[in-house]
Design an enzyme around this catalytic site. Structure first.
Site, PDB file in Angstrom:
ATOM      1  N   LYS A  12       0.854  -1.190   0.000  1.00  0.00           N
ATOM      2  CA  LYS A  12       0.000   0.000   0.000  1.00  0.00           C
ATOM      3  C   LYS A  12       0.885   1.233   0.000  1.00  0.00           C
ATOM      4  O   LYS A  12       2.045   1.218   0.431  1.00  0.00           O
ATOM      5  CB  LYS A  12      -0.942   0.004   1.205  1.00  0.00           C
ATOM      6  N   ASP A 142      -2.831  -1.089  10.182  1.00  0.00           N
ATOM      7  CA  ASP A 142      -3.010  -1.158   8.733  1.00  0.00           C
ATOM      8  C   ASP A 142      -3.753  -2.425   8.295  1.00  0.00           C
ATOM      9  O   ASP A 142      -4.250  -2.490   7.168  1.00  0.00           O
ATOM     10  CB  ASP A 142      -1.649  -1.152   8.010  1.00  0.00           C
TER      11      ASP A 142
END
Length: 288
Positions: A12, A142
């Site tokens: 990401k 996350d």
């Protein structure tokens, strides 16, 4: 089904990352947009005849029992036992490791999320997406995003997620060759913790390919780790360059793969660099 192979664990990027405050428990209040990209690790799962959870790939510096994949599998195994009274079969986990540790691209969190999603399938556990997100959150802020599985505007400690549209573009990513410990960045007295709150419409109405907001952690990381500052400066000659997460990786958005290749040709040999396309959806969703 006794195996589930070639399970993607993509990286990401934080397209921006603002620190808006700090809770009484020490956790920081954040706003960010998480963008999945098509570059990452690949995991392979094989059920065992006992109940042991094993990582069968050696990863220097990461003891097996502290690995987020094993910790995630342990949590899910215990949850299945709690719900059904039956302890699921153990699993061997192999990994083709590509993403750097301490790079800010979510490598360990993505591996844990893919583990939860894959074992939910292999064990026929039947947990919903939200239940998996809740299970993963204590392991890392996350992890819920990777299970959420699409570009997201995130708030809170990173767990309050809304889908959002982001540019369909390519990214050039540089690994500056240092590992940045997240705790050192968030613990710094130099960290800005009062960036004004934005809303999702502010980001969505931003029409350029990149450049909304900033990464509040970058100022601290570049002072503590000069190679990060050097990578930001170098890549900044080709577009809006910024750090992702708490570092160390630095990225810039470009319009096309050809543009990405043109920048990659010029990257100094001392750095590892790669290109990746924005993903609209986690690639494991089609597999499961």
């Amino acid at each position: 089904m006794t195996e589930l192979n070639h399970c993607p664990a993509p990286a990401k990027l934080n397209l921006f990352l603002h620190v808006n405050g700090r809770r009484a428990d020490g956790y920081h209040l954040l706003q960010t947009v998480f963008q999945l990209i098509d570059h990452g690790d690949t995991l392979h799962f094989t059920l065992r005849d006992d109940t042991v959870l094993r990582r069968v790939t050696d990863m220097p510096g990461v003891p097996e029992q502290s690995d987020l994949m094993i910790r995630a599998a342990t949590l899910l195994q215990a949850e299945v036992l709690r719900r059904t009274g039956v302890l699921p079969r153990g699993v061997d986990i192999a990994i083709d490791k590509v993403l750097p540790m301490g790079g800010g691209v979510g490598g360990g969190s993505s591996d844990a999320a893919t583990t939860l999603m894959a074992l939910n399938k292999l064990w026929n556990a039947g947990l919903s997406k939200q239940e998996l997100m809740d299970l993963g959150l204590p392991l890392g802020a996350d992890i819920p995003f990777f299970i959420f599985g699409e570009t997201a505007f995130a708030e809170g400690v990173g767990e309050a997620l809304q889908p959002v549209q982001a540019p369909d573009c390519w990214y050039v990513v540089i690994e500056p060759g240092v590992m940045v410990p997240t705790a050192a960045i968030f613990g710094s007295e130099q960290l800005t913790r009062d960036t004004p709150v934005v809303n999702i419409a502010d980001f969505s109405s931003h029409s350029r390919i990149a450049g909304f907001g900033k990464n509040d952690l970058q100022q601290v990381a570049t002072k503590l780790f000069p190679p990060v500052a050097e990578a930001v400066e170098w890549l900044g000659a080709y577009g809006d360059a910024r750090m992702t997460g708490s570092g160390a990786c630095v990225f810039s958005a470009v319009a096309s793969e050809d543009d990405a290749d043109a920048v990659l040709e010029k990257v100094p040999a001392k750095w590892k660099a790669w290109k990746a396309k924005a993903l609209q959806q986690h690639p494991i969703i089609a597999k499961l």
